[in-house]
Design an enzyme around this catalytic site. Structure first.
Site, PDB file in Angstrom:
ATOM      1  CG  ASP A   1       1.917  -9.301   5.627  1.00 21.16           C
ATOM      2  OD1 ASP A   1       0.624  -9.118   5.581  1.00 21.16           O
ATOM      3  OD2 ASP A   1       3.074  -8.708   4.998  1.00 21.16           O
TER       4      ASP A   1
ATOM      5  CB  SER B   1      -6.315  -6.860  -0.718  1.00 19.53           C
ATOM      6  OG  SER B   1      -7.090  -5.834  -0.388  1.00 19.53           O
ATOM      7  CB  ILE B   2      -0.584  -9.043  -0.949  1.00 16.90           C
ATOM      8  CG1 ILE B   2      -0.567  -7.636  -1.947  1.00 16.90           C
ATOM      9  CG2 ILE B   2       0.088  -9.936  -1.456  1.00 16.90           C
ATOM     10  CD1 ILE B   2      -0.790  -7.963  -3.462  1.00 16.90           C
TER      11      ILE B   2
ATOM     12  CG  ASN C   1       4.067   0.350   1.186  1.00 23.62           C
ATOM     13  OD1 ASN C   1       3.538  -0.601   0.596  1.00 23.62           O
ATOM     14  ND2 ASN C   1       4.971   1.138   0.950  1.00 23.62           N
TER      15      ASN C   1
ATOM     16  CD  GLU D   1       2.618  -8.619   1.119  1.00 25.28           C
ATOM     17  OE1 GLU D   1       2.632  -9.340   2.173  1.00 25.28           O
ATOM     18  OE2 GLU D   1       1.816  -7.807   0.370  1.00 25.28           O
TER      19      GLU D   1
ATOM     20  CB  CYS E   1      -0.955  -0.138   1.321  1.00 24.68           C
ATOM     21  SG  CYS E   1      -0.049  -0.088   2.847  1.00 24.68           S
TER      22      CYS E   1
END
Length: 641
Positions: free
Chosen positions: A99, A51-52, A74, A76, A2
């Site tokens: 996560d 969205s991941i 923002n 992973e 994001c």
């Protein structure tokens, strides 16, 4: 994935939550799926979400059990499952499957040292309501950028600089010291940006804001010592297992995933590891140029197809002749800052192509830095051999070097250009030779272009060398790369161009554990016998065929130099005309005209320097002149008429 942003008032007065909408709307492309913000007195933080992971439950801002901590993040966190299990065992309760939620509980468990437990790419803002403190941080490698600005008693931050320009009282002005460095390197290094008053948070750093003051500290750095007593075979095993581990870890996703594939060693290695980690065909994406001989020189599609067939990937390729005039203004608006690396155009085009099918993409960025893939890493190797030649032969070679042509858009012209560059730098010091390989124009020429600015007033490469203490020449260059070109050029353009189309790009070869291993590997193994990526090639011999492992390196750019001498020549003449340069009032028009003449006559290869000047002027028309990128596009298209 994001974009994050926020404001904290250092004097304790209330921050205005209404500003969150303005900051978020300008970066909607980073997170089209969701948005949110949290306000608490003098602090307000917000985000836009792509969205991941945990598509339904990962809404941000996230909070802890008693709502004393609030987070926007923002990126992973690849080891979030392991951290989550450890934290749950210790008694922490999670609200979501996101996560990013592990950051909240990691902070509770380990305090300000918690970023050291993270494996991932990220920037974050964490508000501690009880202690009235805000932490904003950036990942170890700098995959995700983070800008900040302090004016009066307000400190604001955002993933993109343009969000800060939405704040009341903030106007876009050029930082002339940063501009002088940009002319030398082709990008602006942290902590500066091209905007006066707006800074970039350095890599592996965290800012702590409490009691009305802000402090920036570094939480991680590269190892400085080579590891001795390790056999070559063990190094090769570490490389192979390290790459496999990192790729497998970064394939975690709740949405479709694919890979960029150029057919080079790095992207091919990523695809090979992906193929062994999944039972489904890997989706791969490649881009090529078609048309002139210069276009074909940059075309790597046959190599990409060879690798795709080898691993049975679901391969997609596109041949383009990009409309550069139409693309430049929009892409430079997304970049926030001008850049001379034409890979930003290629990265955007292949990202746009891949986004039709996938939301996450893996890239091979970083392999050249870790394992000695750039020609500059051979500078010591060849300089030592050059020094053994008789003085008469050295002098003759340098004379030949002065008259060699300087162009890059065919095999033999490129060899001549590289030979010319080497012969001009063979007797320089280690630091000066490194700079000569990287710079797009030397500092004296940059000073001629900007006669009112002393280019020596700020030298990010000098700072990078001063801050790097590696005991191995190759790893010393790696450390300088990690402090300059990698985060502020390659990773910056990769992030900005992939996020332009809401595509998350991951870089498994820059996993920090893999990087730490590479930083302890001696030059004698890494580029053994003067062979670039010698150890990596040997390590991957069981995965990739010889024609891929030993093919000539090709940059992920465009034949812009040839285009500037051809169909874009009129745009070059108009946008860098003496009248245009004079109106801007920053550069010497006579020096600019000389650069153009020398480039066209092949006396010097000023491709990158001219691209830097063009891109700066296009950027300036958008940001400094307050024009829309569409308006500037129409103007540039008129120059072709």
């Amino acid at each position: 994935m994001c974009g994050i942003y926020g404001i904290i008032h250092l004097d304790g007065t209330a921050a205005d939550p209404a500003l969150m909408e303005r900051m978020g709307n300008i970066t909607r492309h980073r997170g089209p799926d969701d948005h949110g913000w949290h306000a608490d007195g003098n602090c307000v933080i917000g985000m836009r979400r792509l969205s991941i992971i945990d598509l339904a439950g990962g809404h941000q801002p996230l909070t802890n059990e008693d709502e004393s901590l609030w987070l926007v993040c923002n990126g992973e966190i690849y080891n979030f499952r392991e951290l989550r299990e450890e934290l749950i065992t210790a008694g922490h309760r999670f609200r979501t499957g996101s996560d990013c939620e592990v950051l909240l509980h990691a902070y509770e468990a380990w305090g300000d040292e918690f970023p050291l437990r993270l494996n991932g790419m990220y920037n974050f803002a964490l508000w501690d309501a009880k202690r009235r403190r805000l932490l904003i941080g950036r990942d170890r490698i700098g995959v995700k950028p983070l800008y900040w600005r302090q004016d009066g008693q307000r400190l604001a931050f955002a993933t993109e600089a343009k969000a800060l320009l939405e704040l009341p009282g903030v106007t876009a002005e050029v930082d002339r010291v940063a501009l002088a460095s940009y002319l030398n390197l082709g990008y602006v290094s942290a902590p500066r940006s091209m905007f006066a008053g707006i800074s970039k948070l350095p890599v592996a750093s965290m800012m702590r804001i409490e009691d009305g003051t802000a402090h920036i500290g570094r939480y991680w750095s590269l190892p400085e010592k080579v590891e001795t007593g390790v056999s070559e075979n063990e190094w090769l095993e570490r490389i192979a297992t390290g790459i496999e581990r990192s790729v497998r870890m970064q394939m975690v996703s709740d949405v479709p995933i694919g890979a960029f594939l150029s057919g080079g060693i790095d992207s091919s290695a990523v695809v090979a590891c992906m193929a062994t980690a999944t039972s489904q065909p890997v989706k791969t994406y490649a881009i090529g140029f078609g048309g002139s001989a210069a276009d074909n020189f940059y075309n790597e599609l046959p190599y990409a197809k060879r690798v795709a067939e080898l691993f049975g990937s679901e391969h997609h390729e596109i041949v383009v002749k990009p409309d550069v005039v139409a693309l430049l203004p929009r892409l430079l608006w997304h970049m926030d800052e001008p850049i001379a690396d034409t890979a930003f155009i290629t990265t955007y085009l292949v990202s746009e192509f891949a986004r039709k099918d996938v939301t996450v993409i893996l890239s091979g960025v970083g392999g050249d830095e870790l394992f000695g893939g750039y020609r500059r890493y051979l500078g010591n190797h060849y300089a030592e051999r050059f020094s053994r030649l008789p003085r008469l032969l050295q002098g003759a070679a340098k004379q030949i070097g002065r008259i060699l042509p300087a162009d890059r858009h065919s095999k033999w012209l490129n060899i001549a250009r590289l030979a010319k560059g080497f012969l001009a730098t063979a007797e320089l010091s280690f630091e000066d030779r490194y700079r000569a390989y990287l710079q797009i124009m030397d500092r004296s020429l940059a000073s001629q272009l900007m006669p009112g600015i002393q280019s020596s007033s700020w030298d990010p490469l000098l700072d990078a060398f001063a801050g790097s203490h590696q005991d191995d020449p190759c790893n010393h260059m790696l450390a300088v790369d990690m402090a300059s070109q990698l985060p502020d050029d390659l990773l910056m353009l990769t992030d900005k161009m992939s996020m332009t189309v809401s595509l998350e790009c991951r870089v498994p070869l820059l996993d920090h554990e893999l990087l730490e291993m590479a930083a302890t590997m001696p030059e004698s193994v890494k580029i053994k016998g003067g062979v670039l990526k010698a150890a990596m090639k040997k390590a991957l011999a069981g995965h990739l065929p010889p024609d891929i492992l030993h093919r000539k390196k090709r940059g992920f750019g465009t034949p812009m130099g040839a285009w500037l001498k051809g169909e874009l020549g009129r745009v070059l003449d108009r946008i860098l005309s003496p009248e245009s340069i004079g109106r801007r009032g920053l550069f010497d028009p006579l020096v600019v005209s000389r650069l153009i003449a020398d480039h066209r006559a092949n006396r010097q290869d000023y491709t990158d320097a001219l691209i830097a000047l063009i891109n700066f002027e296009v950027w300036a028309r958008i940001y400094l002149d307050h024009r829309s990128h569409d308006d500037v596009t129409v103007e540039l298209q008129g120059m072709l008429a």
